[in-house]
Design a protein around this motif. Structure first.
Motif, PDB file in Angstrom:
ATOM      1  N   LEU A   1      27.353  23.158  67.489  1.00  0.00           N
ATOM      2  CA  LEU A   1      27.146  22.849  66.073  1.00  0.00           C
ATOM      3  C   LEU A   1      26.191  23.830  65.391  1.00  0.00           C
ATOM      4  O   LEU A   1      26.040  23.797  64.173  1.00  0.00           O
ATOM      5  N   LEU A   2      25.543  24.672  66.153  1.00  0.00           N
ATOM      6  CA  LEU A   2      24.559  25.591  65.585  1.00  0.00           C
ATOM      7  C   LEU A   2      25.058  27.030  65.509  1.00  0.00           C
ATOM      8  O   LEU A   2      24.428  27.865  64.860  1.00  0.00           O
ATOM      9  N   ILE A   3      26.146  27.348  66.171  1.00  0.00           N
ATOM     10  CA  ILE A   3      26.665  28.718  66.143  1.00  0.00           C
ATOM     11  C   ILE A   3      28.150  28.694  65.810  1.00  0.00           C
ATOM     12  O   ILE A   3      28.808  27.660  65.888  1.00  0.00           O
ATOM     13  N   THR A   4      28.687  29.848  65.429  1.00  0.00           N
ATOM     14  CA  THR A   4      30.115  29.991  65.142  1.00  0.00           C
ATOM     15  C   THR A   4      30.656  31.186  65.919  1.00  0.00           C
ATOM     16  O   THR A   4      29.943  31.796  66.733  1.00  0.00           O
ATOM     17  N   GLY A   5      31.903  31.562  65.631  1.00  0.00           N
ATOM     18  CA  GLY A   5      32.504  32.713  66.291  1.00  0.00           C
ATOM     19  C   GLY A   5      31.853  34.026  65.904  1.00  0.00           C
ATOM     20  O   GLY A   5      32.117  35.053  66.537  1.00  0.00           O
ATOM     21  N   TRP A   6      30.976  34.013  64.886  1.00  0.00           N
ATOM     22  CA  TRP A   6      30.276  35.232  64.468  1.00  0.00           C
ATOM     23  C   TRP A   6      29.000  35.459  65.263  1.00  0.00           C
ATOM     24  O   TRP A   6      28.298  36.443  65.038  1.00  0.00           O
ATOM     25  N   HIS A   7      28.714  34.587  66.196  1.00  0.00           N
ATOM     26  CA  HIS A   7      27.510  34.714  67.022  1.00  0.00           C
ATOM     27  C   HIS A   7      27.769  35.674  68.180  1.00  0.00           C
ATOM     28  O   HIS A   7      28.829  35.654  68.797  1.00  0.00           O
ATOM     29  N   SER A   8      26.794  36.507  68.465  1.00  0.00           N
ATOM     30  CA  SER A   8      26.899  37.450  69.584  1.00  0.00           C
ATOM     31  C   SER A   8      25.755  37.190  70.554  1.00  0.00           C
ATOM     32  O   SER A   8      24.583  37.334  70.201  1.00  0.00           O
ATOM     33  N   GLU A   9      26.110  36.807  71.784  1.00  0.00           N
ATOM     34  CA  GLU A   9      25.073  36.487  72.768  1.00  0.00           C
ATOM     35  C   GLU A   9      24.443  37.735  73.382  1.00  0.00           C
ATOM     36  O   GLU A   9      23.264  37.740  73.699  1.00  0.00           O
ATOM     37  N   ASP A  10      25.218  38.786  73.560  1.00  0.00           N
ATOM     38  CA  ASP A  10      24.722  39.973  74.265  1.00  0.00           C
ATOM     39  C   ASP A  10      24.533  41.173  73.338  1.00  0.00           C
ATOM     40  O   ASP A  10      24.426  42.310  73.802  1.00  0.00           O
ATOM     41  N   GLY A  11      24.514  40.937  72.040  1.00  0.00           N
ATOM     42  CA  GLY A  11      24.315  42.032  71.100  1.00  0.00           C
ATOM     43  C   GLY A  11      25.573  42.779  70.746  1.00  0.00           C
ATOM     44  O   GLY A  11      25.519  43.762  69.988  1.00  0.00           O
ATOM     45  N   GLU A  12      26.719  42.351  71.261  1.00  0.00           N
ATOM     46  CA  GLU A  12      27.972  43.020  70.929  1.00  0.00           C
ATOM     47  C   GLU A  12      28.288  42.817  69.445  1.00  0.00           C
ATOM     48  O   GLU A  12      28.148  41.707  68.914  1.00  0.00           O
ATOM     49  N   ARG A  13      28.725  43.854  68.792  1.00  0.00           N
ATOM     50  CA  ARG A  13      28.988  43.807  67.352  1.00  0.00           C
ATOM     51  C   ARG A  13      30.226  42.949  67.069  1.00  0.00           C
ATOM     52  O   ARG A  13      31.241  43.035  67.771  1.00  0.00           O
ATOM     53  N   VAL A  14      30.116  42.120  66.026  1.00  0.00           N
ATOM     54  CA  VAL A  14      31.214  41.233  65.637  1.00  0.00           C
ATOM     55  C   VAL A  14      31.802  41.749  64.326  1.00  0.00           C
ATOM     56  O   VAL A  14      31.156  41.707  63.280  1.00  0.00           O
ATOM     57  N   TYR A  15      33.028  42.251  64.394  1.00  0.00           N
ATOM     58  CA  TYR A  15      33.693  42.851  63.236  1.00  0.00           C
ATOM     59  C   TYR A  15      34.491  41.807  62.458  1.00  0.00           C
ATOM     60  O   TYR A  15      34.780  40.707  62.949  1.00  0.00           O
ATOM     61  N   MET A  16      34.880  42.194  61.250  1.00  0.00           N
ATOM     62  CA  MET A  16      35.758  41.369  60.428  1.00  0.00           C
ATOM     63  C   MET A  16      37.201  41.790  60.681  1.00  0.00           C
ATOM     64  O   MET A  16      37.538  42.965  60.591  1.00  0.00           O
TER      65      MET A  16
ATOM     66  N   ALA B   1      37.708  26.262  63.973  1.00  0.00           N
ATOM     67  CA  ALA B   1      37.467  25.592  62.690  1.00  0.00           C
ATOM     68  C   ALA B   1      36.332  26.215  61.895  1.00  0.00           C
ATOM     69  O   ALA B   1      36.335  26.155  60.664  1.00  0.00           O
ATOM     70  N   ASP B   2      35.327  26.790  62.571  1.00  0.00           N
ATOM     71  CA  ASP B   2      34.169  27.285  61.831  1.00  0.00           C
ATOM     72  C   ASP B   2      34.165  28.805  61.669  1.00  0.00           C
ATOM     73  O   ASP B   2      33.199  29.378  61.172  1.00  0.00           O
ATOM     74  N   SER B   3      35.247  29.480  62.063  1.00  0.00           N
ATOM     75  CA  SER B   3      35.271  30.938  62.012  1.00  0.00           C
ATOM     76  C   SER B   3      35.714  31.553  60.682  1.00  0.00           C
ATOM     77  O   SER B   3      35.245  32.627  60.321  1.00  0.00           O
TER      78      SER B   3
ATOM     79  N   GLU C   1      22.456  29.133  58.815  1.00  0.00           N
ATOM     80  CA  GLU C   1      22.467  27.683  58.652  1.00  0.00           C
ATOM     81  C   GLU C   1      23.822  27.159  59.106  1.00  0.00           C
ATOM     82  O   GLU C   1      24.805  27.916  59.150  1.00  0.00           O
ATOM     83  N   PRO C   2      23.902  25.875  59.475  1.00  0.00           N
ATOM     84  CA  PRO C   2      25.191  25.318  59.910  1.00  0.00           C
ATOM     85  C   PRO C   2      26.224  25.380  58.785  1.00  0.00           C
ATOM     86  O   PRO C   2      25.896  25.180  57.620  1.00  0.00           O
ATOM     87  N   VAL C   3      27.455  25.644  59.151  1.00  0.00           N
ATOM     88  CA  VAL C   3      28.528  25.692  58.163  1.00  0.00           C
ATOM     89  C   VAL C   3      29.119  24.292  58.000  1.00  0.00           C
ATOM     90  O   VAL C   3      28.987  23.431  58.865  1.00  0.00           O
ATOM     91  N   GLY C   4      29.781  24.107  56.870  1.00  0.00           N
ATOM     92  CA  GLY C   4      30.502  22.866  56.654  1.00  0.00           C
ATOM     93  C   GLY C   4      29.618  21.693  56.263  1.00  0.00           C
ATOM     94  O   GLY C   4      28.492  21.878  55.796  1.00  0.00           O
ATOM     95  N   PRO C   5      30.124  20.468  56.461  1.00  0.00           N
ATOM     96  CA  PRO C   5      29.392  19.265  56.051  1.00  0.00           C
ATOM     97  C   PRO C   5      28.075  19.103  56.793  1.00  0.00           C
ATOM     98  O   PRO C   5      27.818  19.763  57.800  1.00  0.00           O
TER      99      PRO C   5
ATOM    100  N   LEU D   1      30.497  43.278  47.848  1.00  0.00           N
ATOM    101  CA  LEU D   1      31.203  42.432  48.816  1.00  0.00           C
ATOM    102  C   LEU D   1      30.291  41.306  49.301  1.00  0.00           C
ATOM    103  O   LEU D   1      29.176  41.558  49.778  1.00  0.00           O
ATOM    104  N   PHE D   2      30.786  40.076  49.195  1.00  0.00           N
ATOM    105  CA  PHE D   2      30.039  38.909  49.625  1.00  0.00           C
ATOM    106  C   PHE D   2      30.930  38.100  50.570  1.00  0.00           C
ATOM    107  O   PHE D   2      32.140  37.951  50.325  1.00  0.00           O
ATOM    108  N   ALA D   3      30.336  37.579  51.624  1.00  0.00           N
ATOM    109  CA  ALA D   3      31.093  36.823  52.627  1.00  0.00           C
ATOM    110  C   ALA D   3      30.527  35.402  52.726  1.00  0.00           C
ATOM    111  O   ALA D   3      29.349  35.220  53.047  1.00  0.00           O
ATOM    112  N   TYR D   4      31.356  34.420  52.438  1.00  0.00           N
ATOM    113  CA  TYR D   4      30.947  33.018  52.494  1.00  0.00           C
ATOM    114  C   TYR D   4      31.843  32.256  53.458  1.00  0.00           C
ATOM    115  O   TYR D   4      33.043  32.557  53.589  1.00  0.00           O
ATOM    116  N   SER D   5      31.267  31.271  54.118  1.00  0.00           N
ATOM    117  CA  SER D   5      32.076  30.408  54.979  1.00  0.00           C
ATOM    118  C   SER D   5      33.162  29.743  54.154  1.00  0.00           C
ATOM    119  O   SER D   5      32.925  29.284  53.033  1.00  0.00           O
TER     120      SER D   5
END
Length: 365
Positions: A192-207, A254-256, A354-358, A283-287
Motif C-alpha cells: 500500500l506504500l509503493i507502486t510499480g514506479w518504485h525501484s529497490e536497487d536503484g534501477e531506473r524506471v522509465y515511462m 492497479a496503481d501503475s 504519497e499513497p495513490v488512490g483513495p 510535462l506533468f505526471a499524475y496518478s
C-alpha cells in the motif's frame, strides 16, 4: 392484579394464562403437531428440517474454503487460469447466498412442520407495555420454546447450531477477510506504500506506452506529446525486457497507470509546496487513480486544463498540482517526479511520495 412477589412465584404456564387475560388474547385452538413424540412422521419432519440446516452449514464451509483458497488475483481473459479467476466472485456469491437461503428455508420448515398448531385472537392496544405485559410476553416465548420440542430434537438442534455458527463465521470472513493478510509486513516497501514506479536497487524506471502488445517496449520522449496532449504511461525497467510475465503484469497493475500531460506554453502553473521540481518543463505526471474511489481519471479537458473522473464526476486542476475543484474527491492526485535521461527518455526520479488512490488510515494527507 398480582403483586411483584406473586408474579415471581408464578410458573411459566400461570404467567402465560395471566398474560392472555391481560392482553385479551383468546386461544381458539392449540394442538401439538405430533401428539405422540418419536413417531416416524416426526422423525421424517426432523430430518427434512435438519437437512436444510446441514446444507447451510456445508455451503457455508464451502464458501470459507473458496474465499480463502480460490485463485483471486487478476488473470486476463484467454490466459491460463482466466476462467477460474472469472468464476471467483460468482462462486463465493452463490455459496454464501445458498447458505443464507438454506437457513431461511430451515426456519420456515421448522415452523411449518414441528411447531404446535395454534390459533389465537388478540385485541391490539396502544401505549407502552407494563411490567406484567413484559413478563408475560417473555413467558410466552419460553413456553413456545418448550412446546416446540427443540431441546429433545437433537438432530435439528445441532444442525441449527452448525448452520448458525458457520454462517456467522462466513459473515465475519466476508467483512474482515481482507485484513487476514498483513499488508505492512514488508515495512516501507509494503504494497500500500509503493507502486510499480518504485525501484529497490536503484534501477531506473522509465515511462512506457501501451501499444496493445504486452511484450513490446516503447519508451516515451518529451517530444512524443504535442502541447495539450495526454497519454497513459506505465513503468518499465530494463530488467523486465525479456520477462513477458512482468511486462504483462505491469500493464494490469492497479496503481501503475500515470497520466502524462503536456500543458500548453501559455498556461499558468501553480505548484504544490515541496513538489516544485516534480515536472519536466510543461510535462506533468499524475496518478490516474482517482483519490475518491479509485476509478481511472481517463478524461482531460484541454481548454480548462481539468482532469475528469467519469465515475463520480470529480475534477482536478492539472495546472494546479491536480487539486480537486469539483465533485466528491477531497485530495489532489498524487504527482510523480519525472526527468529525462541522456538518451532523451522520460523516467521517474522516484516513486510517488504519497499513497495513490483513495484514503486508508495510515496515510498522512
Amino acid at each position: 392484579m398480582p403483586s411483584d412477589d406473586e408474579l415471581a412465584r408464578m410458573s411459566t404456564d400461570d404467567l402465560v394464562r395471566l398474560g392472555n387475560q391481560i392482553d385479551d388474547l383468546e386461544v381458539v385452538s392449540d394442538r401439538e403437531r405430533f401428539p405422540v413424540p418419536g413417531t416416524r412422521a416426526e422423525k421424517r419432519a426432523e430430518r427434512q428440517v435438519a437437512g436444510w440446516f446441514i446444507i447451510a452449514a456445508l455451503s457455508g464451509i464451502a464458501f470459507l474454503v473458496a474465499f480463502i483458497a480460490w485463485p483471486w488475483e487478476y488473470v486476463g481473459p484467454g490466459e491460463e487460469g482466466g476462467v477460474l479467476y472469472a468464476l471467483y466472485t460468482p462462486v463465493i456469491g452463490f455459496l454464501f447466498g445458498l447458505s443464507v437461503f438454506a437457513v431461511g428455508m430451515g426456519v420456515i420448515a421448522y415452523s411449518k412442520k414441528l411447531l404446535p398448531e395454534d390459533l389465537t385472537i388478540q385485541q391490539r392496544h396502544d401505549g407502552r407495555s407494563s411490567e406484567i405485559d413484559r413478563r408475560t410476553a417473555a413467558a410466552r416465548l419460553v413456553q413456545t420454546g418448550q412446546q416446540s420440542g427443540i431441546t429433545r430434537r437433537k438432530l435439528v438442534y445441532r444442525s441449527i447450531g452448525a448452520a448458525g455458527g458457520v454462517l456467522s463465521l462466513g459473515v465475519l470472513v466476508a467483512a474482515f477477510g481482507g485484513l487476514v493478510k498483513n499488508p505492512w509486513k514488508e515495512g516501507p516497501n509494503s504494497p500500500l506504500l509503493i507502486t510499480g514506479w518504485h525501484s529497490e536497487d536503484g534501477e531506473r524506471v522509465y515511462m512506457r506506452r501501451d501499444t496493445g502488445e504486452s511484450d513490446q517496449v516503447v519508451l516515451v520522449r518529451p517530444g512524443d506529446l504535442a502541447p495539450g496532449a495526454i497519454e497513459t504511461v506505465y513503468p518499465f525497467k530494463e530488467s523486465m525486457r525479456n520477462n513477458e510475465e512482468e511486462l504483462k503484469e505491469v500493464l494490469h497493475s492497479a496503481d501503475s497507470p500515470v497520466m502524462l500531460i503536456h500543458l500548453r506554453p501559455e498556461v499558468t502553473v501553480i505548484k504544490r509546496a515541496g513538489q516544485e521540481d516534480f515536472n519536466y518543463g510543461a510535462l506533468f505526471a499524475y496518478s490516474k487513480i482517482c483519490s475518491h474511489m479509485g476509478c481511472p481519471t481517463s478524461l482531460y479537458e484541454d481548454q480548462t486544463n481539468r482532469i475528469l473522473c467519469p465515475c463520480h464526476q470529480s475534477q482536478f486542476q492539472a495546472n494546479e498540482y491536480a487539486k480537486p475543484v469539483f465533485g466528491p474527491a477531497a485530495r489532489p492526485l498524487a504527482q510523480l517526479p519525472i526527468a529525462v535521461d541522456d538518451q532523451g527518455y522520460l523516467y521517474a526520479r522516484s516513486d510517488f511520495i504519497e499513497p495513490v488512490g483513495p484514503a486508508f488510515w495510515e496515510r498522512s494527507s
